[in-house]
Design a protein around this motif. Structure first.
Motif, short mmCIF file in Angstrom:
data_model
loop_
_atom_site.label_atom_id
_atom_site.label_comp_id
_atom_site.label_asym_id
_atom_site.label_seq_id
_atom_site.Cartn_x
_atom_site.Cartn_y
_atom_site.Cartn_z
N ARG A 1 0.85 -1.20 0.00
CA ARG A 1 0.00 0.00 0.00
C ARG A 1 0.88 1.25 0.00
O ARG A 1 0.51 2.27 -0.54
CB ARG A 1 -0.90 0.01 1.24
N SER A 2 2.05 1.14 0.64
CA SER A 2 2.96 2.28 0.72
C SER A 2 3.46 2.66 -0.66
O SER A 2 3.66 1.79 -1.52
CB SER A 2 4.15 1.92 1.61
N GLN A 3 3.68 3.95 -0.85
CA GLN A 3 4.15 4.46 -2.14
C GLN A 3 5.67 4.42 -2.18
O GLN A 3 6.33 5.01 -1.35
CB GLN A 3 3.66 5.89 -2.34
N TYR A 4 6.21 3.72 -3.17
CA TYR A 4 7.66 3.71 -3.37
C TYR A 4 8.10 5.10 -3.80
O TYR A 4 7.51 5.69 -4.72
CB TYR A 4 8.01 2.67 -4.44
N GLU B 1 9.96 -3.65 -9.23
CA GLU B 1 11.05 -4.56 -8.88
C GLU B 1 11.04 -4.86 -7.40
O GLU B 1 11.33 -5.98 -6.98
CB GLU B 1 12.39 -3.96 -9.32
N VAL B 2 10.74 -3.86 -6.57
CA VAL B 2 10.64 -4.11 -5.13
C VAL B 2 9.54 -5.11 -4.86
O VAL B 2 9.70 -6.03 -4.05
CB VAL B 2 10.37 -2.79 -4.37
N HIS B 3 8.43 -4.98 -5.54
CA HIS B 3 7.29 -5.86 -5.31
C HIS B 3 7.64 -7.33 -5.54
O HIS B 3 7.10 -8.20 -4.88
CB HIS B 3 6.12 -5.47 -6.23
N LYS B 4 8.52 -7.61 -6.47
CA LYS B 4 8.80 -9.00 -6.78
C LYS B 4 10.11 -9.50 -6.16
O LYS B 4 10.53 -10.62 -6.44
CB LYS B 4 8.84 -9.20 -8.31
N GLU C 1 4.39 -1.25 5.75
CA GLU C 1 4.16 -2.69 5.96
C GLU C 1 5.34 -3.33 6.70
O GLU C 1 5.16 -4.18 7.58
CB GLU C 1 3.97 -3.39 4.62
N GLU C 2 6.56 -2.94 6.34
CA GLU C 2 7.74 -3.51 6.97
C GLU C 2 7.83 -3.09 8.44
O GLU C 2 8.13 -3.91 9.32
CB GLU C 2 9.00 -3.08 6.22
#
Length: 294
Positions: free
Chosen positions: A48-51, A60-63, A127-128
């Motif tokens: 949900r957080s905006q990169y 790329e972060v998502h995967k 989330e982290e």
């Protein structure tokens, strides 16, 4: 030309440490000044957080499935190299206990013979923070308090004591101390708070995915703030991260052009993230370095 390299080990969270050490030895031989290790404790299928950087980076972060703990990996690289400087780009300081972090960082600096640079940031993933049971709110203030406490813990005196809002400890012994008289703190981020953090605690800037105009604006804002605090820009090492847009030689030529202009603008070191996969890794690493002029 001072060049560092980041994201050296694609998919490293699923690889052996020995492969990482061999890759570090290769880049030391090629002539890079430094290696910079990213940090996230955990990753998520969706955010949900905006990169805060380019949208391609977010995908790329998502995967991404994971990376080695940067301080553990830094110790392994320190043991397998002799001149390569080693840093974090960047370590999410507010997520971890500052006394434990201070001891780990000092240990790496000792094991490397004073070759460690502590790149730090507040992070962007709520989330982290939630998974680690650390409040996401006021993470910047928490980070400032942690950095101040770590400076006290790294000081030459045998006994350390600190009183702050987020960290408070009675007189204690915390060893080892860093090998460097002043262990470099390289502050990540582009906000007003990041500028203030550089002035208060920093020995440099860790920018990422910045245009040349962004660099000019940031340095233009930082210079008067440093002067007002009685500090010189000569005290700082300004770094900016450059991620290759693709894996072709033309993309790498574009990296070279970006680097040359960034250095002309006053950047001291560019930290590159080439898109190089497992196949022909050494060959492509050498060719990339050749194009950059190393």
């Amino acid at each position: 030309m001072k060049l560092g390299i980041s994201e050296l080990f694609p998919g490293v969270g699923r690889r052996s440490g020995s492969w990482s050490a061999e890759a570090a030895q290769l880049i030391e031989e090629i002539g890079y000044r430094s290696v910079w290790l990213p940090e996230h404790v955990v990753f998520f299928p969706e955010y949900r957080s905006q990169y805060p950087y380019e949208s391609g980076g977010a995908q790329e972060v998502h995967k991404t499935l994971g990376v080695h703990d940067p301080l553990v990996l830094a110790g392994a690289i320190a043991a397998s190299t002799t001149t390569l400087r080693i840093g974090t780009y960047v370590f999410v300081v507010p997520q971890r206990n500052p006394i434990v972090t201070a001891r780990q960082v000092a240990s790496v600096d000792q094991l490397s013979g004073g070759r460690f640079e502590f790149g730090v940031g507040v992070g962007w993933s709520e989330e982290e923070y939630g998974a680690l049971d650390v409040p996401f709110e006021r993470r910047g203030e928490r980070m400032n308090d942690y950095l101040a406490a770590m400076r006290v813990l790294w000081s030459e005196g045998e006994i350390s004591e600190y009183r702050g809002e987020f960290v408070d400890f009675e007189p204690l012994y915390c060893f080892p101390k860093p090998a460097q008289a002043r262990l470099p703190i390289i502050v990540g981020g582009n906000s007003r708070a990041s500028l203030e953090r550089i002035v208060a605690f920093g020995d440099g800037w860790a920018g990422y995915s910045r245009t040349h105009e962004d660099i000019k604006v940031f340095i233009g804002r930082l210079e008067p703030m440093m002067a007002a605090a009685g500090r010189s820009m000569d005290e700082l090492s300004l770094k900016v991260g450059r991620r290759s847009k693709g894996a072709t030689e033309q993309d790498w030529e574009d990296d070279r052009a970006y680097i040359e202009e960034a250095l002309r603008l006053g950047i001291d070191e560019v930290v590159v993230s080439p898109r190089i996969g497992d196949d022909h890794y050494e060959r492509d690493m050498r060719r990339y370095a050749e194009i950059l002029g190393l």
